[in-house]
Design a protein around this motif. Structure first.
Motif, PDB file in Angstrom:
ATOM      1  N   ASP A   1       0.811  -1.226   0.000  1.00 36.44           N
ATOM      2  CA  ASP A   1       0.000   0.000   0.000  1.00 36.44           C
ATOM      3  C   ASP A   1       0.842   1.273   0.000  1.00 36.44           C
ATOM      4  O   ASP A   1       0.312   2.375  -0.119  1.00 36.44           O
ATOM      5  N   SER A   2       2.176   1.132   0.101  1.00 37.11           N
ATOM      6  CA  SER A   2       3.074   2.284  -0.015  1.00 37.11           C
ATOM      7  C   SER A   2       3.666   2.410  -1.413  1.00 37.11           C
ATOM      8  O   SER A   2       4.489   3.294  -1.655  1.00 37.11           O
ATOM      9  N   GLY A   3       3.279   1.499  -2.312  1.00 35.26           N
ATOM     10  CA  GLY A   3       3.769   1.544  -3.682  1.00 35.26           C
ATOM     11  C   GLY A   3       5.072   0.804  -3.921  1.00 35.26           C
ATOM     12  O   GLY A   3       5.650   0.903  -5.004  1.00 35.26           O
ATOM     13  N   ASN A   4       5.547   0.047  -2.929  1.00 30.08           N
ATOM     14  CA  ASN A   4       6.768  -0.750  -3.095  1.00 30.08           C
ATOM     15  C   ASN A   4       6.430  -2.046  -3.824  1.00 30.08           C
ATOM     16  O   ASN A   4       5.509  -2.754  -3.427  1.00 30.08           O
ATOM     17  N   TRP A   5       7.206  -2.364  -4.874  1.00 24.14           N
ATOM     18  CA  TRP A   5       6.961  -3.558  -5.679  1.00 24.14           C
ATOM     19  C   TRP A   5       7.828  -4.717  -5.210  1.00 24.14           C
ATOM     20  O   TRP A   5       8.956  -4.514  -4.744  1.00 24.14           O
ATOM     21  N   PHE A   6       7.294  -5.926  -5.371  1.00 22.72           N
ATOM     22  CA  PHE A   6       7.974  -7.156  -4.991  1.00 22.72           C
ATOM     23  C   PHE A   6       7.759  -8.210  -6.062  1.00 22.72           C
ATOM     24  O   PHE A   6       6.721  -8.242  -6.720  1.00 22.72           O
ATOM     25  N   ARG A   7       8.740  -9.074  -6.188  1.00 24.94           N
ATOM     26  CA  ARG A   7       8.599 -10.290  -6.982  1.00 24.94           C
ATOM     27  C   ARG A   7       8.775 -11.444  -6.002  1.00 24.94           C
ATOM     28  O   ARG A   7       9.824 -11.560  -5.360  1.00 24.94           O
ATOM     29  N   SER A   8       7.758 -12.254  -5.884  1.00 24.36           N
ATOM     30  CA  SER A   8       7.791 -13.404  -4.977  1.00 24.36           C
ATOM     31  C   SER A   8       8.001 -14.662  -5.803  1.00 24.36           C
ATOM     32  O   SER A   8       7.266 -14.914  -6.760  1.00 24.36           O
ATOM     33  N   CYS A   9       9.028 -15.428  -5.443  1.00 23.94           N
ATOM     34  CA  CYS A   9       9.404 -16.633  -6.182  1.00 23.94           C
ATOM     35  C   CYS A   9       9.268 -17.824  -5.251  1.00 23.94           C
ATOM     36  O   CYS A   9       9.662 -17.744  -4.087  1.00 23.94           O
ATOM     37  N   GLY A  10       8.731 -18.925  -5.779  1.00 27.05           N
ATOM     38  CA  GLY A  10       8.578 -20.065  -4.901  1.00 27.05           C
ATOM     39  C   GLY A  10       8.329 -21.370  -5.614  1.00 27.05           C
ATOM     40  O   GLY A  10       8.295 -21.457  -6.839  1.00 27.05           O
ATOM     41  N   ASN A  11       8.167 -22.379  -4.787  1.00 27.43           N
ATOM     42  CA  ASN A  11       7.883 -23.745  -5.221  1.00 27.43           C
ATOM     43  C   ASN A  11       6.704 -24.260  -4.412  1.00 27.43           C
ATOM     44  O   ASN A  11       6.583 -23.951  -3.222  1.00 27.43           O
ATOM     45  N   GLU A  12       5.870 -25.047  -5.071  1.00 24.15           N
ATOM     46  CA  GLU A  12       4.754 -25.694  -4.386  1.00 24.15           C
ATOM     47  C   GLU A  12       4.779 -27.179  -4.717  1.00 24.15           C
ATOM     48  O   GLU A  12       5.066 -27.565  -5.852  1.00 24.15           O
ATOM     49  N   ASN A  13       4.445 -27.977  -3.729  1.00 27.09           N
ATOM     50  CA  ASN A  13       4.232 -29.410  -3.917  1.00 27.09           C
ATOM     51  C   ASN A  13       2.765 -29.685  -3.630  1.00 27.09           C
ATOM     52  O   ASN A  13       2.261 -29.307  -2.564  1.00 27.09           O
ATOM     53  N   TRP A  14       2.099 -30.300  -4.582  1.00 29.43           N
ATOM     54  CA  TRP A  14       0.659 -30.551  -4.488  1.00 29.43           C
ATOM     55  C   TRP A  14       0.372 -32.048  -4.471  1.00 29.43           C
ATOM     56  O   TRP A  14       0.985 -32.817  -5.210  1.00 29.43           O
ATOM     57  N   LEU A  15      -0.610 -32.444  -3.661  1.00 30.94           N
ATOM     58  CA  LEU A  15      -1.128 -33.806  -3.649  1.00 30.94           C
ATOM     59  C   LEU A  15      -2.633 -33.728  -3.867  1.00 30.94           C
ATOM     60  O   LEU A  15      -3.321 -32.980  -3.156  1.00 30.94           O
TER      61      LEU A  15
END
Length: 154
Positions: free
Chosen positions: A95-109
């Motif tokens: 909400d302050s206008g700061n940008w982020f790139r979130s990187c991740g991995n998911e394991n699904w069953l």
């Protein structure tokens, strides 16, 4: 009622399942997204442990109040029988206008009816400048002609 595609997965059906998940999350509709999971689905999202659709919906509601202009891309990493592993990247701003790139991995069953019974997610947030953003489509579903993670070099 089932939620195709159903396990056992092929390369094609695993990719279809990942795109369906990406599309749902890009809708930013917590109630809609929660319906893809079993009623007792168990999650680990970063350091938070979540059980069941109502907790999933509450978690996603909190998430999308904080993570504004959220845009996500998922890509299948591996699959077998009733399991799919994906890597993902999403961009958002606070909400302050700061940008982020979130990187991740998911394991699904998945259960036999195609609902996700378990989701294990590991995610890292990287601050980026607005001009470093790579996801510029209008909010909602990623256009079919928009490059995926590998094509973007992510």
């Amino acid at each position: 009622m089932s939620r195709p595609p159903l396990p056992p997965f092929t390369a094609e059906t695993a990719a279809q399942k990942a795109r369906m998940a990406e599309d749902a999350w890009n809708s930013r509709d917590p109630a809609k997204v929660a319906l893809a999971y079993t009623p007792g689905s168990r999650w680990r999202n970063r350091a938070e442990f979540i059980t069941g659709r109502s907790e999933i919906e509450a978690f996603l509601t909190r998430k999308w109040v904080k993570e504004l202009d959220y845009r996500l891309i998922k890509e299948v990493w591996a699959f077998t029988d009733a399991r799919i592993a994906v890597r993902f990247v999403y961009e958002w701003r606070d909400d302050s206008g700061n940008w982020f790139r979130s990187c991740g991995n998911e394991n699904w069953l998945f259960d036999a009816d195609g609902y996700m019974a378990e989701r294990h997610a590991s995610i890292n947030d990287v601050p980026i400048r607005e001009q470093e953003r790579k996801f510029h489509w209008p909010l909602g579903r990623r256009p079919d002609d928009h490059p995926g993670l590998s094509a973007l070099g992510l």
